[in-house]
Enzyme design. Structure first.
Site, mmCIF file in Angstrom:
data_model
loop_
_atom_site.group_PDB
_atom_site.id
_atom_site.type_symbol
_atom_site.label_atom_id
_atom_site.label_comp_id
_atom_site.label_asym_id
_atom_site.label_seq_id
_atom_site.Cartn_x
_atom_site.Cartn_y
_atom_site.Cartn_z
ATOM 1 C CG HIS A 57 -1.950 -1.111 1.169
ATOM 2 N ND1 HIS A 57 -2.742 -1.440 0.085
ATOM 3 C CD2 HIS A 57 -2.223 -2.037 2.125
ATOM 4 C CE1 HIS A 57 -3.453 -2.506 0.364
ATOM 5 N NE2 HIS A 57 -3.165 -2.899 1.598
ATOM 6 C CG ASP A 63 -5.480 -5.939 -0.210
ATOM 7 O OD1 ASP A 63 -5.448 -6.868 0.614
ATOM 8 O OD2 ASP A 63 -5.515 -4.749 0.127
#
Length: 450
Positions: A270, A321
């Site tokens: 991220h 994810d």
């Protein structure tokens, strides 16, 4: 991995340069590419034809397989990352090794259908309810390893250290399933995991809020001693940064640097909310950054500074994810499109660069440096995207890579080959014949579990 030698004929192939027509790719009994020969106008006798554009297999660097059960179910109403997390915890509380295997097998098969040949599974649901250890303390991890093998793809199991509910907070509720108590006990359990020809074992620090500062170095040392990849969620939410500053007077990136976590073997996932100093710190240490644009949009996390990170020296890669969708081509183009939204300027990353992030650089981040390229000596992992679908038809062959990266979706994948084995043939999975049914059944079973 492959039991027999095989020869494939790619109508077009991307060989880390211009798109080449008529490429013959031969594979060996070891599952490697033995030769690559462009210039065959038609498939030679005995070749398996791959109509479309053949690319290196795609690496899905960041996956939580069980999150797939949340697809669409969290799209009603409003909220934040933290309200979404409550729904995720509910699903996590229902998992057991059998349910985990069934769902992960279907999810990894869905990945193969979308051209993914290797997945990085960021695995943190280790124990039974209340934190009780299973008789086989790695039952959940081994279920994931078996699921990837059953779906025909490679895996790096990133066994995750998760010890705290927040800075100075003991885990409670479902979080007890994640925790080994200390980094030493985590390491003892992780030591018992075994890779194989299609699975490698890595490590992960869930986040600076979930692993106390004094325990970070031990996880990093475990990975360093084994030459294993090390991944960590970093600055996904502003609250993580604020809490870390309050507890330590340091940003999460600075705290990781203080304890020897950053470096070229480490992947920060991220890295959305970074200071300028954080970006320079990651770049100087050559820490890899994995962005997950679809999840970061879906959870209203924000847009990460991809171009600035790469300019600073951090290699980039991509993951799906939470699996709001599984489409690495969409993740790749989102990297460029998000930069356009941020800057109102086009052309930050070329199609070639985006494909390298998704293939070669992604595999390297997962500890498979011999994958992600179509060349002799590399693993025989590749995927073919149709050039005659409603999304890809029209551009000339020399623009096939641009069509694949900027227009195609995972639904345009026609073939996926892993270790020379034809796992997806003409859009059908050869090991999991009905992937939609497998997904529906496994999600329903998980939701019914108590």
């Amino acid at each position: 991995m492959s039991l027999t030698e095989q020869t494939y004929w790619a109508e077009y192939a991307w060989l880390n340069g211009p798109v080449e027509p008529g490429v013959v790719i031969s594979t060996s009994r070891t599952g490697h590419i033995s030769s690559v020969a462009p210039g065959a106008a038609e498939p030679p006798v005995g070749c398996v034809p791959l109509r479309g554009l053949t690319l290196p297999g795609l690496a899905n660097v960041h996956s939580h397989a069980f999150h797939r059960a949340l697809r669409s179910a969290t799209q009603v109403g409003s909220g934040t990352f933290w309200t979404w997390r409550n729904a995720m915890y509910d699903i996590a509380s229902r998992l057991d090794p059998d349910l985990c295997h069934a769902l992960a097998r279907a999810v990894y098969a869905e990945m193969a259908l979308a051209g993914v040949t290797c997945v990085g599974e960021f695995h943190y649901v280790h124990h039974a309810a209340g934190g009780t250890r299973y008789g086989n303390q790695n039952a959940m991890g081994e279920a994931l390893i078996a699921a990837a093998a059953d779906a025909g793809i490679r895996m790096t199991l990133l066994d995750t250290c998760y010890l705290a509910a927040g800075f100075g907070q003991e885990p409670t509720g479902v979080q007890l399933r994640f925790s080994d108590g200390t980094a030493a006990r985590w390491a003892e359990r992780a030591d018992a995991l075994r890779g194989n020809g299609t699975t490698r074992i890595g490590a992960a620090i869930h986040s600076v809020r979930a692993v106390p500062a004094g325990e970070l170095a031990q996880v990093a040392a475990w990975a360093e001693e084994r030459g294993a990849p090390l991944h960590v969620h970093l600055s996904e939410q502003p609250k993580e940064n604020e809490d870390c500053l309050g507890a330590h007077g340091r940003t999460p990136a600075e705290l990781l640097a203080d304890h020897g976590v950053l470096g070229p073997r480490t992947t920060a996932v991220h890295a959305t909310h970074l200071t300028g100093e954080d970006i320079e710190l990651l770049g100087r240490s050559a820490t890899v950054v994995c962005l997950c644009p679809t999840t970061e949009r879906d959870l209203a996390d924000g847009i990460g500074p991809a171009a600035r990170l790469r300019a600073a020296g951090s290699p980039l890669c991509l993951g799906s994810d939470s699996h709001a969708v599984i489409d690495l081509l969409a993740e790749a183009r989102a990297l460029e499109l998000h930069e356009r939204l941020n800057t109102r300027v086009r052309g930050h990353f070329t199609a070639d660069q985006l494909l390298r992030f998704t293939a070669e650089d992604g595999h390297a981040a997962l500890g498979w440096p011999e994958a992600g390229r179509i060349e002799p000596g590399c693993l025989a992992d590749f995927t073919t995207v149709a050039l005659d679908s409603v999304r890809t038809a029209g551009p000339p062959p020399r623009m096939a890579l641009q069509a694949a990266v900027f227009a195609a979706t995972g639904a345009d994948v026609r073939h996926t080959v892993v270790g020379g084995r034809h796992i997806v043939r003409d859009g059908g999975h050869q090991l999991v014949p009905n992937v939609p049914a497998a997904l529906a059944e496994s999600v329903a079973a998980l939701r019914a579990a108590r």
